[in-house]
Structures are given as C-alpha cells and as structure tokens.
Design a protein around this motif. Structure first.
Motif, PDB file in Angstrom:
ATOM      1  N   ILE A  95       0.845  -1.191   0.000  1.00 45.19           N
ATOM      2  CA  ILE A  95       0.000   0.000   0.000  1.00 45.19           C
ATOM      3  C   ILE A  95       0.879   1.239   0.000  1.00 45.19           C
ATOM      4  O   ILE A  95       2.037   1.211   0.424  1.00 45.19           O
ATOM      5  CB  ILE A  95      -0.941   0.037   1.222  1.00 45.19           C
ATOM      6  CG1 ILE A  95      -0.129   0.017   2.528  1.00 45.19           C
ATOM      7  CG2 ILE A  95      -1.958  -1.085   1.169  1.00 45.19           C
ATOM      8  CD1 ILE A  95      -0.985   0.190   3.784  1.00 45.19           C
ATOM      9  N   SER A  96       0.322   2.340  -0.485  1.00 44.52           N
ATOM     10  CA  SER A  96       0.952   3.646  -0.382  1.00 44.52           C
ATOM     11  C   SER A  96       0.052   4.554   0.444  1.00 44.52           C
ATOM     12  O   SER A  96      -1.177   4.401   0.424  1.00 44.52           O
ATOM     13  CB  SER A  96       1.205   4.246  -1.766  1.00 44.52           C
ATOM     14  OG  SER A  96      -0.025   4.494  -2.429  1.00 44.52           O
ATOM     15  N   MET A  97       0.662   5.509   1.154  1.00 43.71           N
ATOM     16  CA  MET A  97      -0.094   6.375   2.059  1.00 43.71           C
ATOM     17  C   MET A  97       0.250   7.833   1.776  1.00 43.71           C
ATOM     18  O   MET A  97       1.425   8.183   1.636  1.00 43.71           O
ATOM     19  CB  MET A  97       0.222   6.026   3.521  1.00 43.71           C
ATOM     20  CG  MET A  97      -0.652   6.739   4.531  1.00 43.71           C
ATOM     21  SD  MET A  97      -0.246   6.292   6.262  1.00 43.71           S
ATOM     22  CE  MET A  97      -0.493   4.518   6.227  1.00 43.71           C
ATOM     23  N   ARG A  98      -0.780   8.669   1.696  1.00 46.71           N
ATOM     24  CA  ARG A  98      -0.577  10.095   1.478  1.00 46.71           C
ATOM     25  C   ARG A  98      -1.219  10.889   2.613  1.00 46.71           C
ATOM     26  O   ARG A  98      -1.937  10.339   3.439  1.00 46.71           O
ATOM     27  CB  ARG A  98      -1.148  10.536   0.132  1.00 46.71           C
ATOM     28  CG  ARG A  98      -2.640  10.281  -0.055  1.00 46.71           C
ATOM     29  CD  ARG A  98      -3.090  10.772  -1.423  1.00 46.71           C
ATOM     30  NE  ARG A  98      -4.514  10.533  -1.653  1.00 46.71           N
ATOM     31  CZ  ARG A  98      -5.002   9.457  -2.220  1.00 46.71           C
ATOM     32  NH1 ARG A  98      -4.173   8.497  -2.612  1.00 46.71           N
ATOM     33  NH2 ARG A  98      -6.309   9.305  -2.402  1.00 46.71           N
ATOM     34  N   ASN A  99      -0.958  12.191   2.610  1.00 46.45           N
ATOM     35  CA  ASN A  99      -1.428  13.090   3.681  1.00 46.45           C
ATOM     36  C   ASN A  99      -1.007  12.548   5.048  1.00 46.45           C
ATOM     37  O   ASN A  99      -1.805  12.494   5.997  1.00 46.45           O
ATOM     38  CB  ASN A  99      -2.948  13.263   3.627  1.00 46.45           C
ATOM     39  CG  ASN A  99      -3.425  13.915   2.339  1.00 46.45           C
ATOM     40  OD1 ASN A  99      -2.700  14.693   1.733  1.00 46.45           O
ATOM     41  ND2 ASN A  99      -4.628  13.587   1.921  1.00 46.45           N
ATOM     42  N   VAL A 100       0.249  12.139   5.152  1.00 40.07           N
ATOM     43  CA  VAL A 100       0.740  11.506   6.376  1.00 40.07           C
ATOM     44  C   VAL A 100       0.961  12.544   7.465  1.00 40.07           C
ATOM     45  O   VAL A 100       1.242  13.717   7.200  1.00 40.07           O
ATOM     46  CB  VAL A 100       2.048  10.731   6.101  1.00 40.07           C
ATOM     47  CG1 VAL A 100       1.815   9.631   5.097  1.00 40.07           C
ATOM     48  CG2 VAL A 100       3.144  11.677   5.624  1.00 40.07           C
ATOM     49  N   THR A 101       0.818  12.098   8.717  1.00 43.03           N
ATOM     50  CA  THR A 101       1.126  12.895   9.901  1.00 43.03           C
ATOM     51  C   THR A 101       1.925  12.025  10.862  1.00 43.03           C
ATOM     52  O   THR A 101       2.114  10.827  10.625  1.00 43.03           O
ATOM     53  CB  THR A 101      -0.158  13.392  10.596  1.00 43.03           C
ATOM     54  OG1 THR A 101      -0.856  12.270  11.153  1.00 43.03           O
ATOM     55  CG2 THR A 101      -1.073  14.124   9.625  1.00 43.03           C
ATOM     56  N   HIS A 102       2.384  12.621  11.955  1.00 43.80           N
ATOM     57  CA  HIS A 102       3.147  11.845  12.932  1.00 43.80           C
ATOM     58  C   HIS A 102       2.260  10.835  13.666  1.00 43.80           C
ATOM     59  O   HIS A 102       2.773   9.943  14.345  1.00 43.80           O
ATOM     60  CB  HIS A 102       3.831  12.782  13.933  1.00 43.80           C
ATOM     61  CG  HIS A 102       5.015  13.492  13.353  1.00 43.80           C
ATOM     62  ND1 HIS A 102       4.890  14.659  12.652  1.00 43.80           N
ATOM     63  CD2 HIS A 102       6.334  13.176  13.357  1.00 43.80           C
ATOM     64  CE1 HIS A 102       6.091  15.056  12.248  1.00 43.80           C
ATOM     65  NE2 HIS A 102       6.986  14.176  12.661  1.00 43.80           N
ATOM     66  N   GLN A 103       0.947  10.957  13.525  1.00 43.29           N
ATOM     67  CA  GLN A 103       0.051   9.948  14.079  1.00 43.29           C
ATOM     68  C   GLN A 103       0.130   8.632  13.293  1.00 43.29           C
ATOM     69  O   GLN A 103      -0.337   7.604  13.760  1.00 43.29           O
ATOM     70  CB  GLN A 103      -1.396  10.461  14.079  1.00 43.29           C
ATOM     71  CG  GLN A 103      -1.601  11.734  14.887  1.00 43.29           C
ATOM     72  CD  GLN A 103      -1.274  11.533  16.348  1.00 43.29           C
ATOM     73  OE1 GLN A 103      -1.678  10.549  16.948  1.00 43.29           O
ATOM     74  NE2 GLN A 103      -0.543  12.469  16.941  1.00 43.29           N
ATOM     75  N   ASP A 104       0.724   8.675  12.097  1.00 47.52           N
ATOM     76  CA  ASP A 104       0.840   7.472  11.273  1.00 47.52           C
ATOM     77  C   ASP A 104       2.083   6.654  11.627  1.00 47.52           C
ATOM     78  O   ASP A 104       2.295   5.588  11.039  1.00 47.52           O
ATOM     79  CB  ASP A 104       0.890   7.851   9.791  1.00 47.52           C
ATOM     80  CG  ASP A 104      -0.413   8.472   9.313  1.00 47.52           C
ATOM     81  OD1 ASP A 104      -1.478   8.006   9.763  1.00 47.52           O
ATOM     82  OD2 ASP A 104      -0.375   9.425   8.514  1.00 47.52           O
ATOM     83  N   MET A 105       2.904   7.137  12.539  1.00 48.57           N
ATOM     84  CA  MET A 105       4.062   6.351  12.959  1.00 48.57           C
ATOM     85  C   MET A 105       3.601   5.163  13.789  1.00 48.57           C
ATOM     86  O   MET A 105       2.575   5.212  14.463  1.00 48.57           O
ATOM     87  CB  MET A 105       5.037   7.216  13.768  1.00 48.57           C
ATOM     88  CG  MET A 105       5.709   8.315  12.971  1.00 48.57           C
ATOM     89  SD  MET A 105       7.034   9.134  13.889  1.00 48.57           S
ATOM     90  CE  MET A 105       6.142   9.751  15.306  1.00 48.57           C
ATOM     91  N   GLY A 106       4.369   4.072  13.733  1.00 42.97           N
ATOM     92  CA  GLY A 106       4.044   2.889  14.512  1.00 42.97           C
ATOM     93  C   GLY A 106       4.329   1.625  13.736  1.00 42.97           C
ATOM     94  O   GLY A 106       4.929   1.635  12.642  1.00 42.97           O
TER      95      GLY A 106
END
Length: 317
Positions: A95-106
């Motif tokens: 998958i690819s992810m856009r509009n990332v934020t630091h909440q997406d870390m993990g």
C-alpha cells in the motif's frame, strides 16, 4: 442465498483475522521512513492465488485496510482516501499512504492469505528520523468533519428508539456502513448494507440493537431498552458513484438519577402552572381593589354637601 453466505464469511474472517496464527511470517521488521507517499511493501514471495490482504496497526490491532479480489477494498475511516493498494503483481498487497502525519508512525502488520500455501505476513515499522513538531507529540483533536452532528437525539433509559440514517443522495448508493463511537473510544462497525449481484445483503454486528436495511440502502438501528452505554455518535457512510457521503447522529441517554427528559418537562409544566396561578391571583386582587375604589367614588358623589364634608373629616380621622 449463496451471495449472502459468501459475504457473511468474508466479514467473519475480517473480524477474526488478526487473531489467527500464520503459517509463514517475515520475522525481520522492515523500517520505513515517514514521508509523503510512503510505500509499505507487502509482496508475497511465492506464486499462487491471493484470497485476501489485510493491514492492521499494532499493538491494538486497529484495522487499516482490506483487499479482496471479489469484494474489493475497505478502509478504516481514519485512512479513507489516504491509502491505495498498489497491486503491481497478483500476489502484491503493498500500500501507499498520502497526507501523512506523525500519528501514522508505529508498527503495521500485513497479512496475505493465499492458496494453496496459506498465509504470509510482514511487520513494518514507520519511523520519523527527524524530530517531530512539538504539537504532534500529543494526541491531535479530531477534525470537525468527523464530529459534525446532523441530528441529536435524547432518550430515557429503557426506552425503545430507532436511529435512522436517512440521507439525500446525489448518486446511486451501492454500500452503506453504520459505525458507532462511544464517548472517548474509537469508531467500530456495527452494520453493513450493500447490493451484491442485484440483491440486498445486510450484516448486523450490533450487540445492543438490530440493524435494518431498506431497498434504497437507507439503514436504521433499532434499540430496545436503551441504556447509558448506548450513548455516543452513530455515523452512516454512503458509498455512491459520485463519492462518499456521511451523516452523523448523536444519542444521549442520561444515567439513572441524572438528567431526565420527562422530569425536565414536568418541572417546566409545574413552573408554568405556578406562574399562571400567581398571575391570575394578582389580576383578581387588582380587579377587586379597583372595583372598591370605584364604589367609593360613586358613593362620594351621591352624598349631600354637608354629608360630603363629614365624609372628608371621617376619612381624615
């Protein structure tokens, strides 16, 4: 009937998939740098038939995305319109992810279900090599769109209530997902209505009510004997040929001994009745005093001049 059984099997597997033991697991955790358009690679190394791909976020096993060759894709609300399955090969679940934020870390867990060799999994750690902004260290408040309430309902404990997600659609609806969010808790799916092969398919995951699907794909939840735990947000997400549309309902069920709608209305009626009674008594008293004053004036006019003078002297005494 066969379509309903297939769809039911699909959702049952979807729920219990995070708890299943895998046959082959990629033990090494792959580290990916947090960046816009980042790719989380999940390419099964062998050939075969791909049955399903699921992505979850560890440690709470929060659902992220699911791909099924027959039923298509499904995304958690937080990742909707941000994730895309690449599908570069038949066995690719990346998958690819856009509009990332630091909440997406993990830590993300990918599970590829295949036939005949069985499942294959991989764990990917998303990290930020740069120092995150100070405001991103604390949980960010939900966006206004997530909590925009279209309808507010108040019910008393043990009442029967039907929550309806009627919505004016701008296109053809092919799927509706009903979700519930108790206060300070994440969203969870409690019902799905969709059209499969021209027929209507409904899935009910509610523990405290009954989900009903109409032919127009307007979904409703009937609650019998509501309790304070039923309070929270209820959201319907309509997937149409023109895009995704949502409607949100806020239900409030006061706890025992707390706010009661009937008690509140009783206080209003009692207050209004008391105010009306007091007003009526004041009007009667003023009318009686005014009438007595008029009688005195009439009696005074009828008196003889000598008697009128005595009347004045008597009044002065």
């Amino acid at each position: 009937m066969e379509a309903v059984q297939k769809d039911h099997w699909y959702f049952v597997v979807l729920i219990f998939l995070p708890f299943l033991k895998v046959a082959v697991q990629q033990k090494d955790v792959i580290t990916v740098h947090l960046e816009e358009g980042m790719v989380l690679d999940c390419l099964c190394p062998w050939k075969g038939n791909l049955s399903m791909v699921s992505w979850t976020k560890v440690p709470d096993k929060d659902p992220v995305a699911v791909f099924h060759p027959e039923y298509g894709v499904a995304f958690s609300h937080h990742y909707r319109e941000r994730i895309e399955f690449l599908r570069t090969t038949p066995m690719d679940g990346s998958i690819s992810m856009r509009n990332v934020t630091h909440q997406d870390m993990g830590l993300y867990h990918c599970s590829v279900q295949t036939f005949p060799q069985g499942p294959w999994t991989r764990n990917i750690q998303v990290e930020d090599l740069d120092t995150p902004p100070e405001e991103d260290d604390s949980p960010q408040p939900p966006t206004p769109e997530e909590f925009r309430v279209d309808t507010e309902l108040v019910a008393e404990q043990n009442d029967n209530l039907t929550i309806k997600c009627n919505h004016v659609h701008n296109g053809t609806v092919y799927q509706v997902i009903l979700e519930k969010k108790p206060h300070s808790q994440p969203w969870s799916i409690i019902g799905v209505c969709k059209k499969v092969d021209g027929g209507l398919v409904g899935e009910d995951y509610s523990d405290s009510g009954e989900v009903s699907c109409a032919d127009s794909l307007d979904v409703s939840l009937h609650l019998t004997g509501v309790v304070p735990e039923d309070s929270g947000f209820y959201r319907c997400t309509f997937s149409t040929d023109t895009g995704v549309q949502t409607t949100t309902v806020l239900l409030t069920v006061p706890p025992p001994g707390g706010f009661s709608l009937s008690m509140y209305m009783m206080y209003i009626y009692i207050g209004a009745g008391a105010a009306g009674l007091i007003l009526l008594m004041v009007i009667i008293i003023l009318a009686v005093r005014h009438r007595k004053r008029n009688r005195r004036e009439e009696y005074k006019v009828k008196l003889h001049p000598s008697q009128s003078q005595k009347w004045r002297q008597w009044q002065r005494q």
